[in-house]
Design a protein around this motif. Sequence first.
Motif, PDB file in Angstrom:
ATOM      1  N   LYS A  86       0.625  -1.126   0.141  1.00  0.00           N
ATOM      2  CA  LYS A  86       0.068  -0.142  -0.159  1.00  0.00           C
ATOM      3  C   LYS A  86       0.895   1.244  -0.038  1.00  0.00           C
ATOM      4  O   LYS A  86       0.464   2.249  -0.876  1.00  0.00           O
ATOM      5  CB  LYS A  86      -0.793   0.147   1.173  1.00  0.00           C
ATOM      6  CG  LYS A  86      -2.300  -1.111   1.087  1.00  0.00           C
ATOM      7  CD  LYS A  86      -2.959  -0.980   2.439  1.00  0.00           C
ATOM      8  CE  LYS A  86      -4.088  -1.793   2.103  1.00  0.00           C
ATOM      9  NZ  LYS A  86      -5.157  -1.818   3.270  1.00  0.00           N
ATOM     10  N   ARG A  87       2.041   1.396   0.912  1.00  0.00           N
ATOM     11  CA  ARG A  87       2.727   2.442   0.870  1.00  0.00           C
ATOM     12  C   ARG A  87       3.186   2.713  -0.562  1.00  0.00           C
ATOM     13  O   ARG A  87       3.585   3.912  -1.096  1.00  0.00           O
ATOM     14  CB  ARG A  87       3.736   2.013   2.103  1.00  0.00           C
ATOM     15  CG  ARG A  87       4.995   3.368   2.138  1.00  0.00           C
ATOM     16  CD  ARG A  87       5.733   3.135   3.217  1.00  0.00           C
ATOM     17  NE  ARG A  87       6.357   1.960   3.427  1.00  0.00           N
ATOM     18  CZ  ARG A  87       7.518   1.588   2.804  1.00  0.00           C
ATOM     19  NH1 ARG A  87       8.165   2.738   1.706  1.00  0.00           N
ATOM     20  NH2 ARG A  87       8.222   0.414   2.735  1.00  0.00           N
ATOM     21  N   LEU A  88       4.125   1.535  -1.003  1.00  0.00           N
ATOM     22  CA  LEU A  88       4.749   1.831  -2.245  1.00  0.00           C
ATOM     23  C   LEU A  88       3.651   2.284  -3.540  1.00  0.00           C
ATOM     24  O   LEU A  88       4.073   2.732  -4.420  1.00  0.00           O
ATOM     25  CB  LEU A  88       5.523   0.823  -2.800  1.00  0.00           C
ATOM     26  CG  LEU A  88       6.510   0.120  -1.776  1.00  0.00           C
ATOM     27  CD1 LEU A  88       7.401  -0.976  -2.507  1.00  0.00           C
ATOM     28  CD2 LEU A  88       7.785   1.482  -1.951  1.00  0.00           C
ATOM     29  N   ILE A  89       2.412   1.615  -3.445  1.00  0.00           N
ATOM     30  CA  ILE A  89       1.514   2.071  -4.487  1.00  0.00           C
ATOM     31  C   ILE A  89       1.214   3.570  -4.313  1.00  0.00           C
ATOM     32  O   ILE A  89       1.050   4.020  -5.353  1.00  0.00           O
ATOM     33  CB  ILE A  89       0.156   1.144  -4.242  1.00  0.00           C
ATOM     34  CG1 ILE A  89       0.555  -0.196  -4.679  1.00  0.00           C
ATOM     35  CG2 ILE A  89      -0.869   2.035  -4.988  1.00  0.00           C
ATOM     36  CD1 ILE A  89      -0.797  -1.058  -4.546  1.00  0.00           C
ATOM     37  N   ARG A  90       1.236   4.054  -2.953  1.00  0.00           N
ATOM     38  CA  ARG A  90       0.659   5.406  -2.843  1.00  0.00           C
ATOM     39  C   ARG A  90       1.903   6.274  -3.469  1.00  0.00           C
ATOM     40  O   ARG A  90       2.023   7.343  -4.123  1.00  0.00           O
ATOM     41  CB  ARG A  90       0.623   6.029  -1.584  1.00  0.00           C
ATOM     42  CG  ARG A  90      -0.599   5.447  -1.009  1.00  0.00           C
ATOM     43  CD  ARG A  90      -1.123   6.097   0.135  1.00  0.00           C
ATOM     44  NE  ARG A  90      -0.104   5.884   1.166  1.00  0.00           N
ATOM     45  CZ  ARG A  90      -0.217   4.707   2.276  1.00  0.00           C
ATOM     46  NH1 ARG A  90      -1.425   3.868   2.111  1.00  0.00           N
ATOM     47  NH2 ARG A  90       0.443   4.549   3.023  1.00  0.00           N
ATOM     48  N   LYS A  91       3.377   5.892  -3.330  1.00  0.00           N
ATOM     49  CA  LYS A  91       4.551   6.502  -3.593  1.00  0.00           C
ATOM     50  C   LYS A  91       4.497   6.572  -5.317  1.00  0.00           C
ATOM     51  O   LYS A  91       5.015   7.749  -5.752  1.00  0.00           O
ATOM     52  CB  LYS A  91       5.550   5.615  -3.348  1.00  0.00           C
ATOM     53  CG  LYS A  91       7.098   6.322  -3.567  1.00  0.00           C
ATOM     54  CD  LYS A  91       8.314   5.560  -3.180  1.00  0.00           C
ATOM     55  CE  LYS A  91       9.628   6.043  -3.519  1.00  0.00           C
ATOM     56  NZ  LYS A  91      10.685   5.300  -3.029  1.00  0.00           N
ATOM     57  N   HIS A  92       4.215   5.393  -5.999  1.00  0.00           N
ATOM     58  CA  HIS A  92       4.306   5.361  -7.352  1.00  0.00           C
ATOM     59  C   HIS A  92       3.111   6.158  -7.958  1.00  0.00           C
ATOM     60  O   HIS A  92       2.897   6.168  -9.211  1.00  0.00           O
ATOM     61  CB  HIS A  92       4.419   3.996  -7.773  1.00  0.00           C
ATOM     62  CG  HIS A  92       5.725   3.440  -7.755  1.00  0.00           C
ATOM     63  ND1 HIS A  92       6.907   3.388  -8.663  1.00  0.00           N
ATOM     64  CD2 HIS A  92       6.350   2.676  -6.625  1.00  0.00           C
ATOM     65  CE1 HIS A  92       7.840   2.769  -8.237  1.00  0.00           C
ATOM     66  NE2 HIS A  92       7.633   2.393  -6.822  1.00  0.00           N
ATOM     67  N   ASP A  93       2.012   6.653  -7.129  1.00  0.00           N
ATOM     68  CA  ASP A  93       0.802   7.182  -7.627  1.00  0.00           C
ATOM     69  C   ASP A  93       0.112   6.137  -8.640  1.00  0.00           C
ATOM     70  O   ASP A  93      -0.288   6.840  -9.684  1.00  0.00           O
ATOM     71  CB  ASP A  93       1.279   8.525  -8.153  1.00  0.00           C
ATOM     72  CG  ASP A  93      -0.166   9.422  -8.110  1.00  0.00           C
ATOM     73  OD1 ASP A  93      -1.106   9.120  -7.803  1.00  0.00           O
ATOM     74  OD2 ASP A  93      -0.073  10.417  -9.172  1.00  0.00           O
ATOM     75  N   LEU A  94      -0.152   5.080  -8.420  1.00  0.00           N
ATOM     76  CA  LEU A  94      -0.866   4.179  -9.359  1.00  0.00           C
ATOM     77  C   LEU A  94      -2.307   4.005  -8.822  1.00  0.00           C
ATOM     78  O   LEU A  94      -2.538   3.935  -7.501  1.00  0.00           O
ATOM     79  CB  LEU A  94      -0.233   2.813  -9.238  1.00  0.00           C
ATOM     80  CG  LEU A  94       1.261   2.829  -9.938  1.00  0.00           C
ATOM     81  CD1 LEU A  94       1.960   1.351  -9.896  1.00  0.00           C
ATOM     82  CD2 LEU A  94       1.101   3.264 -11.329  1.00  0.00           C
ATOM     83  N   PRO A  95      -3.262   3.932  -9.615  1.00  0.00           N
ATOM     84  CA  PRO A  95      -4.690   3.632  -9.449  1.00  0.00           C
ATOM     85  C   PRO A  95      -5.035   2.287  -9.003  1.00  0.00           C
ATOM     86  O   PRO A  95      -5.880   1.483  -9.669  1.00  0.00           O
ATOM     87  CB  PRO A  95      -5.405   4.234 -10.676  1.00  0.00           C
ATOM     88  CG  PRO A  95      -4.560   3.719 -11.835  1.00  0.00           C
ATOM     89  CD  PRO A  95      -3.064   3.886 -11.158  1.00  0.00           C
ATOM     90  N   MET A  96      -4.205   1.768  -8.097  1.00  0.00           N
ATOM     91  CA  MET A  96      -4.444   0.070  -7.715  1.00  0.00           C
ATOM     92  C   MET A  96      -4.768   0.236  -6.229  1.00  0.00           C
ATOM     93  O   MET A  96      -4.672   1.010  -5.351  1.00  0.00           O
ATOM     94  CB  MET A  96      -2.983  -0.365  -7.792  1.00  0.00           C
ATOM     95  CG  MET A  96      -2.592  -0.650  -9.184  1.00  0.00           C
ATOM     96  SD  MET A  96      -0.784  -1.046  -8.979  1.00  0.00           S
ATOM     97  CE  MET A  96      -1.119  -2.537  -8.480  1.00  0.00           C
ATOM     98  N   LYS A  97      -5.827  -1.025  -6.058  1.00  0.00           N
ATOM     99  CA  LYS A  97      -6.353  -1.269  -4.683  1.00  0.00           C
ATOM    100  C   LYS A  97      -6.083  -2.474  -4.084  1.00  0.00           C
ATOM    101  O   LYS A  97      -6.397  -3.504  -4.879  1.00  0.00           O
ATOM    102  CB  LYS A  97      -7.815  -1.102  -4.614  1.00  0.00           C
ATOM    103  CG  LYS A  97      -8.446  -1.294  -3.362  1.00  0.00           C
ATOM    104  CD  LYS A  97      -9.960  -1.285  -3.275  1.00  0.00           C
ATOM    105  CE  LYS A  97     -10.753  -1.591  -2.039  1.00  0.00           C
ATOM    106  NZ  LYS A  97     -12.283  -1.845  -2.009  1.00  0.00           N
ATOM    107  N   VAL A  98      -5.216  -2.912  -3.192  1.00  0.00           N
ATOM    108  CA  VAL A  98      -5.051  -3.968  -2.914  1.00  0.00           C
ATOM    109  C   VAL A  98      -6.040  -4.807  -2.081  1.00  0.00           C
ATOM    110  O   VAL A  98      -6.436  -4.159  -1.043  1.00  0.00           O
ATOM    111  CB  VAL A  98      -3.629  -4.244  -1.815  1.00  0.00           C
ATOM    112  CG1 VAL A  98      -3.311  -5.393  -1.378  1.00  0.00           C
ATOM    113  CG2 VAL A  98      -2.277  -3.531  -2.387  1.00  0.00           C
ATOM    114  N   ILE A  99      -6.441  -6.066  -2.430  1.00  0.00           N
ATOM    115  CA  ILE A  99      -7.364  -6.720  -1.720  1.00  0.00           C
ATOM    116  C   ILE A  99      -7.195  -7.834  -1.248  1.00  0.00           C
ATOM    117  O   ILE A  99      -8.048  -8.533  -0.657  1.00  0.00           O
ATOM    118  CB  ILE A  99      -8.566  -6.691  -2.845  1.00  0.00           C
ATOM    119  CG1 ILE A  99      -8.195  -7.834  -3.980  1.00  0.00           C
ATOM    120  CG2 ILE A  99      -9.224  -5.633  -3.456  1.00  0.00           C
ATOM    121  CD1 ILE A  99      -9.332  -8.181  -4.880  1.00  0.00           C
ATOM    122  N   GLY A 100      -6.119  -8.337  -1.409  1.00  0.00           N
ATOM    123  CA  GLY A 100      -5.415  -9.892  -1.112  1.00  0.00           C
ATOM    124  C   GLY A 100      -4.004  -9.918  -1.092  1.00  0.00           C
ATOM    125  O   GLY A 100      -3.408  -9.713  -1.908  1.00  0.00           O
TER     126      GLY A 100
END
Length: 272
Positions: A86-100
Amino acid sequence: MVMAVSFTRYGRLYYLDPGPHTPKVGDKVLVPTDAGPEVAECVWAPQWVSDDIGGLPECAGPAADEHLARDEANRRRRAEGRSIAKRLIRKHDLPMKVIGVDYLDAENIFKIYFTAPHRVDFRALVRDLARGIKARVELRQVGPRDEARLQGGIGPCGRDLCCATFLKDFEPVSVRMAKEQDLPVNPLRIAGACGRLMCCLKYEHPLYMEFKESAPRLGSRVSTPEGEGQVIGYNVPGDRVTVKVGSRRCSCPSASVCSPRQQHEAHYNDPT
């Protein structure tokens, strides 16, 4: 003999052959998987069932202390992997949601499941994840139905989602099934938690099709125990037909207004 286990609280049920073991509800048992035995909780103690069920995996016995310690370590690793992802997704500014997140300790592999509105270029993210988690990382994009299965939830009926408890495969569901069951074709009424058509629309569909094949058509004239009238409605779960007789309405068993059935009874019940 059949028993049921779950890997997570209120999660999907998996059925096993208990073999020589007799675990109780709440006991931790070992379940054979492709990655080796995994710890699960018994939610349905072994009992006899009337159906002839074969091919179930056999319970590998109660979980020992070393199995519980390994399961707890893997649980911590999954929580750590989710937090870093989650932290790295925010850092890379990607429209992704971790669900599992799944972790295979034997191969040191993280499988991270995510949803996104479109295809995402996550090559740079995978490299950072591998360095941060110190493991091999596989990212897998899933659809709305798989998201509901992984996350779980409560359906419009007030029960746990079918896909998160017992459904193994998603079967195609169409709006035509809702129409043939006389349900309102309103997305808000026939959509599930995933936003797609509810899987349960398929459960009773064969019953409705079978009923309508033998029942008299709407608007047709039929003879009932209360007199001749016009068919104005169906009650498929109750196997009944609503008939308007004069100014009154009556609900009759479908067999009592079925013309072939009436002819059959008239022929075989005639004393002459």
